[in-house]
Design an enzyme around this catalytic site. Structure first.
Site, PDB file in Angstrom:
ATOM      1  N   HIS A 143       0.539  -5.798   0.460  1.00 22.56           N
ATOM      2  CA  HIS A 143      -0.462  -4.996   1.180  1.00 22.56           C
ATOM      3  C   HIS A 143      -1.555  -5.874   1.780  1.00 22.56           C
ATOM      4  O   HIS A 143      -1.974  -5.663   2.924  1.00 22.56           O
ATOM      5  CB  HIS A 143      -1.067  -3.951   0.249  1.00 22.56           C
ATOM      6  CG  HIS A 143      -0.081  -2.967  -0.273  1.00 22.56           C
ATOM      7  ND1 HIS A 143      -0.386  -2.045  -1.266  1.00 22.56           N
ATOM      8  CD2 HIS A 143       1.231  -2.759   0.035  1.00 22.56           C
ATOM      9  CE1 HIS A 143       0.683  -1.311  -1.519  1.00 22.56           C
ATOM     10  NE2 HIS A 143       1.675  -1.728  -0.754  1.00 22.56           N
TER      11      HIS A 143
ATOM     12  N   ASP B 200       4.715  -2.443   4.457  1.00 24.86           N
ATOM     13  CA  ASP B 200       5.333  -3.439   3.571  1.00 24.86           C
ATOM     14  C   ASP B 200       6.125  -4.475   4.362  1.00 24.86           C
ATOM     15  O   ASP B 200       6.098  -5.669   4.051  1.00 24.86           O
ATOM     16  CB  ASP B 200       6.277  -2.750   2.578  1.00 24.86           C
ATOM     17  CG  ASP B 200       5.541  -2.072   1.432  1.00 24.86           C
ATOM     18  OD1 ASP B 200       4.345  -2.359   1.223  1.00 24.86           O
ATOM     19  OD2 ASP B 200       6.176  -1.256   0.731  1.00 24.86           O
TER      20      ASP B 200
ATOM     21  N   HIS C  55      11.752  -4.534  -0.245  1.00 24.70           N
ATOM     22  CA  HIS C  55      11.179  -5.873  -0.298  1.00 24.70           C
ATOM     23  C   HIS C  55      12.248  -6.967  -0.309  1.00 24.70           C
ATOM     24  O   HIS C  55      12.059  -8.030   0.292  1.00 24.70           O
ATOM     25  CB  HIS C  55      10.286  -6.008  -1.527  1.00 24.70           C
ATOM     26  CG  HIS C  55       9.114  -5.079  -1.516  1.00 24.70           C
ATOM     27  ND1 HIS C  55       8.111  -5.161  -0.580  1.00 24.70           N
ATOM     28  CD2 HIS C  55       8.794  -4.029  -2.310  1.00 24.70           C
ATOM     29  CE1 HIS C  55       7.224  -4.216  -0.808  1.00 24.70           C
ATOM     30  NE2 HIS C  55       7.609  -3.510  -1.847  1.00 24.70           N
TER      31      HIS C  55
ATOM     32  N   HIS D 253       4.462   3.584   5.408  1.00 29.51           N
ATOM     33  CA  HIS D 253       4.192   2.623   4.333  1.00 29.51           C
ATOM     34  C   HIS D 253       5.280   1.551   4.273  1.00 29.51           C
ATOM     35  O   HIS D 253       4.990   0.380   4.020  1.00 29.51           O
ATOM     36  CB  HIS D 253       4.082   3.311   2.979  1.00 29.51           C
ATOM     37  CG  HIS D 253       3.695   2.342   1.901  1.00 29.51           C
ATOM     38  ND1 HIS D 253       2.397   1.911   1.720  1.00 29.51           N
ATOM     39  CD2 HIS D 253       4.443   1.657   0.987  1.00 29.51           C
ATOM     40  CE1 HIS D 253       2.359   1.018   0.743  1.00 29.51           C
ATOM     41  NE2 HIS D 253       3.590   0.858   0.281  1.00 29.51           N
TER      42      HIS D 253
END
Length: 238
Positions: A39, A202, A225, A198
Site C-alpha cells: 500500500h 496492490d 501478489h 483495491h
C-alpha cells in the site's frame, strides 16, 4: 528504501528482496523482514517518488484503514522534492507484449504503451452480489488519490473468523477492511467496484518493486501478489 529504526538494517524495496507473497507482499534483507509493503509502495509509485527513506519498527507496516489513502496523505503532507544533482530514472518500456499465467485462470499481460496504464478484472461467479468487477487507471488522465487510493483491502467474513480462530489476521476489523458476507456486504463499499480498485492498488505497489517507472499497459485478470511480483521480477531483469 526501508530502514529498521533500531538496527539500521536497510531493506531495499526491490524484487531481489522478496519474501512471502501469499496474502501480502513481504520483503527482507539482513535477517530483517517487513510485511505488507504494497500500500505504501503504491502511493509512492503513483506520486512519482523513486527515492525515499522510510524508517520502520516492527514486522509489518500499519494497516491504517486498509487502503493507501492514509499513506498518500502523509507523503503529500511531508512534501516531495528533488535531490540536488539527482538523475531521473529511465522509464521501463516494452518492445513487445509480455504474458504470465497464474493459477485458477489468473493472468497478467503487459503491453507497450506511451505511459503507464493498468486494468484489473475480477470474477466471483459463486457470489451473486459481487459478479464481475473491472477497474482501470491511466497515470495521465486519472486521479489516483480519489479513484484508487481509498479502495480497501477485503475479505470474506468466514475467512476472517477462521484467521482469528488461528490467531492470525488479528489486526483486521470492520474499520480497516471491506468485509464480504455470503449474500451481501457486511460493511458498505466505498465504490461499486472497490474490490477491483483495491487489486489495482496492490498491482501498482507490487510492480514498484521493479525499481523503475513503468511505461506500459498492464492488464491483470484475477491478480494476486504472487503473480504481480512475478511480473515485477521479470521487468526488473530487463
Amino acid at each position: 528504501m526501508f530502514v529498521d529504526s533500531e538496527s539500521g538494517q536497510e531493506i531495499p524495496a526491490l524484487t531481489e528482496n522478496l519474501g512471502d507473497t501469499s496474502r501480502q507482499t513481504q520483503i527482507h534483507a539482513g535477517g530483517r523482514t517487513l510485511s505488507t509493503v504494497e500500500h505504501l509502495l503504491s502511493s509512492l509509485a503513483a506520486l512519482g517518488v523513486d527515492d525515499a527513506r522510510i524508517e520502520v519498527s516492527g514486522p509489518e507496516l500499519p494497516i491504517a484503514d486498509g487502503s493507501a489513502a492514509p499513506f498518500l496523505a502523509l507523503i503529500q503532507a511531508a512534501g516531495i522534492g528533488e535531490h540536488p544533482g539527482a538523475i531521473a530514472l529511465e522509464p521501463l518500456a516494452l518492445r513487445e507484449p509480455l504474458l504470465l499465467m497464474g493459477a485458477s485462470g489468473s493472468s497478467v499481460l503487459a503491453l507497450p504503451a506511451p505511459h503507464f496504464q493498468a486494468t484489473v478484472a475480477l470474477s466471483y461467479p459463486n457470489h451473486p452480489y459481487l459478479g464481475s468487477q473491472i477497474a482501470t487507471f491511466d497515470a495521465v488522465s486519472d486521479d489516483y488519490a480519489t479513484q484508487i487510493a481509498p479502495a480497501r483491502t477485503y475479505g470474506f467474513l468466514s475467512e476472517i473468523e477462521q484467521l482469528h480462530a488461528r490467531g492470525l489476521g488479528l489486526g483486521a476489523s470492520y474499520d480497516n477492511a471491506l468485509v464480504l458476507g455470503e449474500e451481501a456486504y457486511v460493511t458498505p463499499p466505498r465504490f461499486e467496484n472497490e474490490l477491483a480498485r483495491h487489486k489495482l492498488l496492490d498491482l501498482i505497489g507490487d510492480l514498484a518493486l521493479a525499481g523503475r517507472p513503468l511505461q506500459m499497459h498492464v492488464i491483470a485478470v484475477k491478480p494476486g501478489h504472487q503473480l504481480n511480483t512475478s511480473l515485477a521480477t521479470l521487468l526488473r531483469k530487463m
